[in-house]
Write a protein that holds these residues in place. Sequence first.
Motif, PDB file in Angstrom:
ATOM      1  N   CYS A 238       0.763  -1.211  -0.023  1.00 22.36           N
ATOM      2  CA  CYS A 238      -0.170   0.067   0.015  1.00 22.36           C
ATOM      3  C   CYS A 238       0.779   1.425  -0.028  1.00 22.36           C
ATOM      4  O   CYS A 238       0.390   2.380  -0.595  1.00 22.36           O
ATOM      5  N   ALA A 239       1.976   1.554   0.760  1.00 22.35           N
ATOM      6  CA  ALA A 239       2.608   2.346   0.741  1.00 22.35           C
ATOM      7  C   ALA A 239       3.497   2.700  -0.420  1.00 22.35           C
ATOM      8  O   ALA A 239       3.556   3.972  -0.779  1.00 22.35           O
ATOM      9  N   ARG A 240       3.900   1.789  -1.138  1.00 24.31           N
ATOM     10  CA  ARG A 240       4.497   2.045  -2.477  1.00 24.31           C
ATOM     11  C   ARG A 240       3.846   1.624  -3.758  1.00 24.31           C
ATOM     12  O   ARG A 240       4.361   1.643  -4.768  1.00 24.31           O
ATOM     13  N   GLN A 241       2.189   1.305  -3.475  1.00 17.07           N
ATOM     14  CA  GLN A 241       1.554   1.158  -4.726  1.00 17.07           C
ATOM     15  C   GLN A 241       2.112   0.017  -5.728  1.00 17.07           C
ATOM     16  O   GLN A 241       1.811  -0.028  -6.919  1.00 17.07           O
ATOM     17  N   ILE A 242       2.769  -0.963  -5.143  1.00 13.49           N
ATOM     18  CA  ILE A 242       3.335  -2.187  -5.769  1.00 13.49           C
ATOM     19  C   ILE A 242       2.322  -2.758  -6.833  1.00 13.49           C
ATOM     20  O   ILE A 242       2.723  -2.956  -7.924  1.00 13.49           O
ATOM     21  N   PRO A 243       1.209  -3.016  -6.421  1.00 15.57           N
ATOM     22  CA  PRO A 243       0.278  -3.859  -7.321  1.00 15.57           C
ATOM     23  C   PRO A 243      -0.143  -2.952  -8.562  1.00 15.57           C
ATOM     24  O   PRO A 243       0.060  -3.519  -9.637  1.00 15.57           O
ATOM     25  N   ALA A 244      -0.401  -1.701  -8.367  1.00 17.94           N
ATOM     26  CA  ALA A 244      -0.708  -0.778  -9.417  1.00 17.94           C
ATOM     27  C   ALA A 244       0.360  -0.643 -10.365  1.00 17.94           C
ATOM     28  O   ALA A 244       0.576  -0.682 -11.526  1.00 17.94           O
ATOM     29  N   ALA A 245       1.479  -0.268  -9.785  1.00 16.69           N
ATOM     30  CA  ALA A 245       2.787  -0.174 -10.378  1.00 16.69           C
ATOM     31  C   ALA A 245       3.420  -1.329 -11.182  1.00 16.69           C
ATOM     32  O   ALA A 245       3.730  -1.388 -12.424  1.00 16.69           O
ATOM     33  N   ASP A 246       3.013  -2.569 -10.655  1.00 18.18           N
ATOM     34  CA  ASP A 246       3.405  -3.738 -11.438  1.00 18.18           C
ATOM     35  C   ASP A 246       2.489  -3.922 -12.440  1.00 18.18           C
ATOM     36  O   ASP A 246       3.088  -4.163 -13.807  1.00 18.18           O
ATOM     37  N   ALA A 247       1.011  -3.704 -12.539  1.00 13.53           N
ATOM     38  CA  ALA A 247       0.177  -3.699 -13.565  1.00 13.53           C
ATOM     39  C   ALA A 247       0.581  -2.882 -14.787  1.00 13.53           C
ATOM     40  O   ALA A 247       0.371  -3.124 -15.988  1.00 13.53           O
ATOM     41  N   SER A 248       0.878  -1.709 -14.302  1.00 14.95           N
ATOM     42  CA  SER A 248       1.320  -0.616 -15.310  1.00 14.95           C
ATOM     43  C   SER A 248       2.690  -0.923 -16.009  1.00 14.95           C
ATOM     44  O   SER A 248       2.529  -0.854 -17.267  1.00 14.95           O
ATOM     45  N   THR A 249       3.402  -1.380 -15.299  1.00 15.06           N
ATOM     46  CA  THR A 249       4.784  -1.680 -16.106  1.00 15.06           C
ATOM     47  C   THR A 249       4.742  -2.898 -17.022  1.00 15.06           C
ATOM     48  O   THR A 249       5.323  -2.639 -17.954  1.00 15.06           O
ATOM     49  N   GLN A 250       3.910  -3.929 -16.527  1.00 13.44           N
ATOM     50  CA  GLN A 250       3.736  -4.805 -17.277  1.00 13.44           C
ATOM     51  C   GLN A 250       3.080  -4.834 -18.666  1.00 13.44           C
ATOM     52  O   GLN A 250       2.851  -5.564 -19.616  1.00 13.44           O
ATOM     53  N   ALA A 251       2.124  -3.389 -18.498  1.00 18.57           N
ATOM     54  CA  ALA A 251       1.330  -3.146 -19.568  1.00 18.57           C
ATOM     55  C   ALA A 251       2.222  -2.225 -20.586  1.00 18.57           C
ATOM     56  O   ALA A 251       1.613  -1.544 -21.611  1.00 18.57           O
ATOM     57  N   GLY A 252       3.652  -2.109 -20.184  1.00 23.56           N
ATOM     58  CA  GLY A 252       4.427  -1.234 -20.939  1.00 23.56           C
ATOM     59  C   GLY A 252       4.351   0.193 -21.104  1.00 23.56           C
ATOM     60  O   GLY A 252       4.526   1.154 -21.720  1.00 23.56           O
ATOM     61  N   LYS A 253       3.683   0.740 -19.796  1.00 23.15           N
ATOM     62  CA  LYS A 253       3.491   2.187 -19.578  1.00 23.15           C
ATOM     63  C   LYS A 253       4.407   2.839 -19.107  1.00 23.15           C
ATOM     64  O   LYS A 253       4.802   4.205 -19.518  1.00 23.15           O
ATOM     65  N   TRP A 254       5.447   2.431 -18.177  1.00 18.52           N
ATOM     66  CA  TRP A 254       6.371   3.041 -17.478  1.00 18.52           C
ATOM     67  C   TRP A 254       6.000   4.504 -16.835  1.00 18.52           C
ATOM     68  O   TRP A 254       6.747   5.406 -17.375  1.00 18.52           O
ATOM     69  N   GLU A 255       5.021   4.303 -15.982  1.00 22.92           N
ATOM     70  CA  GLU A 255       4.683   5.579 -15.279  1.00 22.92           C
ATOM     71  C   GLU A 255       5.420   5.914 -14.096  1.00 22.92           C
ATOM     72  O   GLU A 255       4.527   6.001 -12.985  1.00 22.92           O
ATOM     73  N   LYS A 256       6.591   6.153 -13.848  1.00 22.38           N
ATOM     74  CA  LYS A 256       7.443   6.201 -12.882  1.00 22.38           C
ATOM     75  C   LYS A 256       6.937   7.401 -11.854  1.00 22.38           C
ATOM     76  O   LYS A 256       6.746   7.349 -10.759  1.00 22.38           O
ATOM     77  N   SER A 257       6.528   8.518 -12.657  1.00 24.90           N
ATOM     78  CA  SER A 257       6.246   9.789 -11.741  1.00 24.90           C
ATOM     79  C   SER A 257       4.616   9.303 -11.043  1.00 24.90           C
ATOM     80  O   SER A 257       4.389  10.110  -9.996  1.00 24.90           O
ATOM     81  N   LYS A 258       3.917   8.225 -11.773  1.00 20.04           N
ATOM     82  CA  LYS A 258       2.608   8.369 -11.075  1.00 20.04           C
ATOM     83  C   LYS A 258       2.698   7.606  -9.730  1.00 20.04           C
ATOM     84  O   LYS A 258       1.636   7.766  -9.089  1.00 20.04           O
ATOM     85  N   PHE A 259       3.628   6.825  -9.549  1.00 18.36           N
ATOM     86  CA  PHE A 259       3.712   6.023  -8.401  1.00 18.36           C
ATOM     87  C   PHE A 259       4.489   6.369  -7.282  1.00 18.36           C
ATOM     88  O   PHE A 259       5.375   5.507  -6.958  1.00 18.36           O
ATOM     89  N   MET A 260       4.330   7.588  -7.013  1.00 18.89           N
ATOM     90  CA  MET A 260       5.201   8.263  -5.720  1.00 18.89           C
ATOM     91  C   MET A 260       4.769   7.423  -4.495  1.00 18.89           C
ATOM     92  O   MET A 260       3.410   7.571  -4.083  1.00 18.89           O
ATOM     93  N   GLY A 261       5.522   6.938  -3.867  1.00 21.74           N
ATOM     94  CA  GLY A 261       5.342   6.290  -2.309  1.00 21.74           C
ATOM     95  C   GLY A 261       5.591   6.973  -1.155  1.00 21.74           C
ATOM     96  O   GLY A 261       5.966   8.001  -1.249  1.00 21.74           O
ATOM     97  N   VAL A 262       5.420   6.423  -0.144  1.00 23.95           N
ATOM     98  CA  VAL A 262       6.181   6.997   1.159  1.00 23.95           C
ATOM     99  C   VAL A 262       6.931   5.862   1.963  1.00 23.95           C
ATOM    100  O   VAL A 262       6.825   4.615   1.784  1.00 23.95           O
ATOM    101  N   GLU A 263       7.806   6.441   2.654  1.00 21.67           N
ATOM    102  CA  GLU A 263       8.835   5.360   3.335  1.00 21.67           C
ATOM    103  C   GLU A 263       7.831   5.245   4.857  1.00 21.67           C
ATOM    104  O   GLU A 263       7.084   5.828   5.358  1.00 21.67           O
ATOM    105  N   ILE A 264       8.239   3.943   5.302  1.00 20.81           N
ATOM    106  CA  ILE A 264       7.804   3.204   6.234  1.00 20.81           C
ATOM    107  C   ILE A 264       8.511   3.829   7.642  1.00 20.81           C
ATOM    108  O   ILE A 264       7.875   3.977   8.532  1.00 20.81           O
ATOM    109  N   THR A 265       9.754   4.008   7.350  1.00 22.36           N
ATOM    110  CA  THR A 265      10.565   4.390   8.529  1.00 22.36           C
ATOM    111  C   THR A 265      10.147   5.599   9.027  1.00 22.36           C
ATOM    112  O   THR A 265       9.868   6.651   8.282  1.00 22.36           O
ATOM    113  N   GLY A 266       9.855   5.772  10.525  1.00 20.32           N
ATOM    114  CA  GLY A 266       9.694   6.984  11.258  1.00 20.32           C
ATOM    115  C   GLY A 266       8.220   7.140  11.247  1.00 20.32           C
ATOM    116  O   GLY A 266       7.792   8.049  11.912  1.00 20.32           O
ATOM    117  N   LYS A 267       7.384   6.472  10.583  1.00 19.26           N
ATOM    118  CA  LYS A 267       5.903   6.499  10.499  1.00 19.26           C
ATOM    119  C   LYS A 267       5.207   5.954  11.837  1.00 19.26           C
ATOM    120  O   LYS A 267       5.923   5.138  12.574  1.00 19.26           O
TER     121      LYS A 267
END
Length: 530
Positions: free
Chosen positions: A114-143
Amino acid sequence: MPKVLISDELSDAAVQIFKDAGVEVDFQPKLGKDPAKLAEIIGDYDGLAIRSATKVTADLIAKATNLKVVGRAGIGVDNVDIPAASAKGIVVMNTPFGNSITTAEHAVAMMFACARQIPAADASTQAGKWEKSKFMGVEITGKTLGLIGAGNIGSVVAARAIGLKMKVIAYDPFLSAERAQALGIERIEEVDDLLARADFVTLHVPKTEKTANIISAERVAKMKKGARLINCARGGLVDEAAVAEALRSGHLAGAAFDVFSVEPAKENPLFGAPNAVCTPHLGASTSEAQENVALQVAEQMSDYLMHGAISNALNAPSVTAEEAPVLKPWVSLAETLGSFAGQVTEDPIEEIEIEYVGEVGDLNLKPLTAALSAGLLKPLVGEGGVNMVSAPVVARERGIHITESRKDAQGAFGSYIRLIVTTETLTRSVAGTIYSDGKPRFIQIKGINLEAEPMKHMLYTTNTDTPGYIGALGTKLGALGVNIATFALGREEKSGEALALLGVDDNISETALAEIAALPQIRHAKALAF
């Protein structure tokens, strides 16, 4: 040589445990899906080892002429008719702690996803979109991680989160200050306070009347903006539609759910919501967890069949055949006293003291203390999470100190049990005995004498001792359509504190309870279920 039938998939190692213990094993893992065939042969076996596919119904139990024990490899026993098994003297065991680490790890994995939007980023990448800026995540550390429930699974999640350098806060009515300190977490008194502070919220509670919809639409709105919610506990704890709307509005940054209000979840408000991660109830789905529960159930069943030892039994105390008839009514009383205390005590319990007065003190106290502890813990832990064997362990994990004492007979009753509960702010007691009819009775609450037979549904009130209270309460219950079966009263002194314990025909709703509590004489009102 006792004979065990395994009618669901269990590992070869579990089969070997039975054999090494001297138990004959018939391994037919597909038989659970053929109830007619299972019913045809079940009479030949002393033990039945199952997972979830086999349905141990009353009809099957009726044909199980030699069956002594049913062992469920896992926590849930919805597929076993426990009352029917109990009536026939069949012990039903489960393995309540075998899935703890696996479920906790899945919650942590969902938090990362959830923090790194991994499932959506995986689906996008495998669809050939390479939407790097779309999937800005957050760190767990310090939260800040907010746990709702800090029991067996929640404490494992806390340890993992602390290792990830997170600050962990927790809401759990049974979490004592000492236990929180030992876990290295901060105890929070109110759910709303936790929600206002936590960057991530994860649930680890059973579904009970108290926890159902604990994350309501109102509480979703009170969550910290940009927070993320994880539920790998039970469906029905969260208003899923409210979470979906909060994701769409941007109030919540993400949600990760492994359990749903309706399962199998073919459709759900969360499906398709922004940054919603959903998995099909995978919390216990690891090879290690499946192996652990299989090995545990094989060990427990072997110990029972070969040596008479009972572990993690849901319907039987650890007693000998000679002790059972004498202990049975006292076990029932002990569980009722514990249940009463568990339902009326709202602060975290630090200590319970059990006084066995008179002849009951000469009995085997271990099953009585276990039954009382189980009754105390069930209102919050849930039926599947605690039983007479596991209750003392669960109590220790929650920092509840248990002491027993035997005392000579005193007062009007020759033999009784008194439970004294201590929290940070108060000490309260409840006592009961067994009458000549073999039924339990409450005989004292908070030091005030009364006489009341426990019933399935009851109303407990504390009030000021003023004229007209009985009439006012009776009138209010009549107006609410609540039929009174029994009515017991007691008071400390004239015009002082008084209490009432009523047996009623049906459960009292929260709305009705609020109206009862609004009566001017009432200090506190509580609906009880036994």
